[in-house]
Design a protein around this motif. Structure first.
Motif, PDB file in Angstrom:
ATOM      1  N   GLY A   1      25.281  25.701  59.051  1.00 16.79           N
ATOM      2  CA  GLY A   1      24.163  25.511  59.962  1.00 16.79           C
ATOM      3  C   GLY A   1      22.823  25.943  59.410  1.00 16.79           C
TER       4      GLY A   1
ATOM      5  N   THR B   1      32.018  24.440  55.191  1.00 15.90           N
ATOM      6  CA  THR B   1      31.245  24.067  56.371  1.00 15.90           C
ATOM      7  C   THR B   1      31.806  22.790  57.005  1.00 15.90           C
ATOM      8  OG1 THR B   1      29.232  25.049  55.454  1.00 15.90           O
ATOM      9  CG2 THR B   1      28.953  23.396  57.179  1.00 15.90           C
ATOM     10  N   ALA B   2      32.059  21.780  56.174  1.00 17.29           N
ATOM     11  CA  ALA B   2      32.587  20.517  56.686  1.00 17.29           C
ATOM     12  C   ALA B   2      33.991  20.700  57.265  1.00 17.29           C
ATOM     13  CB  ALA B   2      32.601  19.474  55.572  1.00 17.29           C
TER      14      ALA B   2
ATOM     15  N   ARG C   1      35.313  23.391  58.598  1.00 18.97           N
ATOM     16  CA  ARG C   1      35.231  24.067  59.892  1.00 18.97           C
ATOM     17  C   ARG C   1      34.750  23.092  60.970  1.00 18.97           C
ATOM     18  NH1 ARG C   1      37.710  26.671  62.055  1.00 18.97           N
ATOM     19  NH2 ARG C   1      36.193  27.810  63.343  1.00 18.97           N
ATOM     20  N   GLU C   2      33.795  22.240  60.609  1.00 14.70           N
ATOM     21  CA  GLU C   2      33.316  21.250  61.572  1.00 14.70           C
ATOM     22  C   GLU C   2      34.428  20.298  61.978  1.00 14.70           C
ATOM     23  OE1 GLU C   2      29.861  17.773  61.896  1.00 14.70           O
ATOM     24  OE2 GLU C   2      29.577  19.445  60.497  1.00 14.70           O
TER      25      GLU C   2
ATOM     26  N   LEU D   1      33.051  13.602  56.419  1.00 13.80           N
ATOM     27  CA  LEU D   1      33.386  13.741  57.832  1.00 13.80           C
ATOM     28  C   LEU D   1      33.481  12.403  58.564  1.00 13.80           C
ATOM     29  CD1 LEU D   1      31.182  16.840  58.692  1.00 13.80           C
ATOM     30  CD2 LEU D   1      33.676  16.756  58.508  1.00 13.80           C
TER      31      LEU D   1
ATOM     32  N   ALA E   1      30.939  31.531  60.840  1.00 12.64           N
ATOM     33  CA  ALA E   1      31.413  30.154  61.039  1.00 12.64           C
ATOM     34  C   ALA E   1      32.915  30.103  61.305  1.00 12.64           C
ATOM     35  CB  ALA E   1      31.074  29.307  59.818  1.00 12.64           C
TER      36      ALA E   1
ATOM     37  N   LYS F   1      29.265  15.890  53.026  1.00 12.74           N
ATOM     38  CA  LYS F   1      28.738  15.979  54.393  1.00 12.74           C
ATOM     39  C   LYS F   1      29.154  14.736  55.182  1.00 12.74           C
ATOM     40  CE  LYS F   1      24.810  18.392  52.288  1.00 12.74           C
ATOM     41  NZ  LYS F   1      25.177  18.137  50.889  1.00 12.74           N
TER      42      LYS F   1
END
Length: 388
Positions: free
Chosen positions: A310, A144-145, A147-148, A41, A182, A37
């Motif tokens: 999310g 998730t990371a 895509r962020e 990032l 996502a 996380k």
């Protein structure tokens, strides 16, 4: 985590003798959850524990690779020489499984250590087309990371569904939709045939462009070094600790990701690769060490969480052996829970964005209280009020 917490717990519980903590990595001991996380990032440089080892008189030896154990001599062998012990605690954790044929291929990454996260961070900053192999917890968190960070993401899973080794098909099904929501592509029943620089080949002939490949297909206890030492290990590679986290060698304990333990609560042996286990187990080990005899059995309600797409997902308990599955809420919505009962008592709960369900459910599991299934299935009824 498990090693540090054992050393700290010994001091907190009043142990005054010497404590030596051996770690293979050169870094100050750190927490792993932020690696997928904030650290990945670039929102945090590291996740070092806030522990003053010097003040606690803990002899911290970093960059010390353990190579063997000589129980008859009460000696641990390391690359820098032998280290004697009176009591030994094994907390070697787990090592990620690698994708056969991908070792040494440029652009292929694992995500387990601080160094792994450091190598991946600049890669993600360039936002390459990314292929994630494995749709388990770590695969979902990395996707998730990514895509962020702006990466195009394709997740490849050999099983026919996400979280195949963790949750029943009907419970995992709504979670598969989160990938598309996502903007990540999810390919299930897709086996990787090979990885080459810039691409991933699937067994059905498809080729996926891949500026980066991240492998998240599980982990295995880091216990190979114990072969021939007299420490018993199970088929899964875990040290088969007893109810007090003792190994088959006198004066040797095992805790955390490397150890399985018998659960009287669930009637089976559990291997728990999650943060809370590495926090709670050391307290039991320290208590038993200080007592000089087995005084505290370790039989927790396992707990873990995952932040993905999310959503805050929490799980407590063990649903193997459950005879009833009940939904609380609509899985098409943002928040919902699933409860598993056995003989009328709650044994596990999965909560998506419903932290009260998790907290109350965890206490109900610990108490073993009998519940009314109709009230459990009503999301408007607090779990704590669902008793018979």
């Amino acid at each position: 985590m498990a090693g540090v917490q054992t050393a700290v717990a010994l001091r907190e519980q009043g142990f005054t003798g010497p404590v030596t903590l051996l770690g293979a990595e050169p870094h100050q001991p750190y927490d792993r959850p932020p690696l997928s996380k904030a650290v990945l990032l670039g929102k945090a440089e590291d996740s070092a524990f806030d522990v003053d080892f010097e003040a606690l008189r803990i002899d911290l030896r970093l960059g010390t690779e353990v190579t063997g154990l000589r129980a008859a001599d009460h000696m641990v062998d390391t690359e820098s020489g032998p280290v004697p012990y009176e009591v030994l605690v094994l907390a070697t954790g787990a090592q990620p499984l690698t994708l056969p044929g991908s070792e040494g291929v440029p652009g292929v990454h694992l995500l387990r250590t601080l160094d792994d996260a450091a190598r991946l961070r600049p890669v993600l900053a360039e936002a390459p087309a990314t292929v994630v192999v494995g749709a388990g917890w770590i695969g979902a968190e990395f996707a998730t990371a990514a895509r962020e960070a702006g990466c195009a993401v394709t997740v490849v899973e050999a099983a026919d569904r996400v979280l195949a080794g963790a949750l029943p098909a009907e419970v995992a099904a709504p979670m598969a939709r989160w990938y598309a929501d996502a903007g990540a592509e999810l390919l299930t029943a897709a086996r990787v045939a090979g990885v080459e620089p810039g691409r991933v080949r699937l067994a059905d002939g498809r080729e996926l462009p891949a500026g980066a490949v991240v492998v998240g297909i599980g982990a295995r206890p880091a216990t190979d070094w114990l072969a021939g030492t007299g420490v018993e290990r199970g088929p899964d590679g875990s040290v088969t600790a007893d109810a007090y986290l003792r190994t088959t060698l006198p004066g040797v304990y095992a805790v955390g990701d490397c150890a399985s333990f018998p659960s009287a609560r669930y009637g089976t042996r559990l291997l728990v690769h999650h943060w809370d286990n590495a926090l709670q187990g050391p307290r039991a080990v320290a208590e038993n060490i200080l007592a000089g005899e087995p005084v505290r059995a370790y039989d927790p309600v396992p707990y873990f969480w995952s932040e993905q797409f999310g959503r805050f997902v929490q799980y407590a308990g063990h649903h193997g052996g459950a005879d009833t599955l009940l939904w609380r809420g609509d899985p098409a919505e943002d928040t919902w829970s699933v409860c598993w009962l056995r003989d009328g008592a709650l044994v596990a709960v999965l909560a998506v964005g419903r932290p009260r369900d998790l907290a109350q459910g965890r206490r109900l599991i610990e108490s073993g209280a009998l519940l009314d299934p109709a009230r459990v299935a009503d999301p408007g009824v607090p779990l704590k009020s669902a008793g018979v």
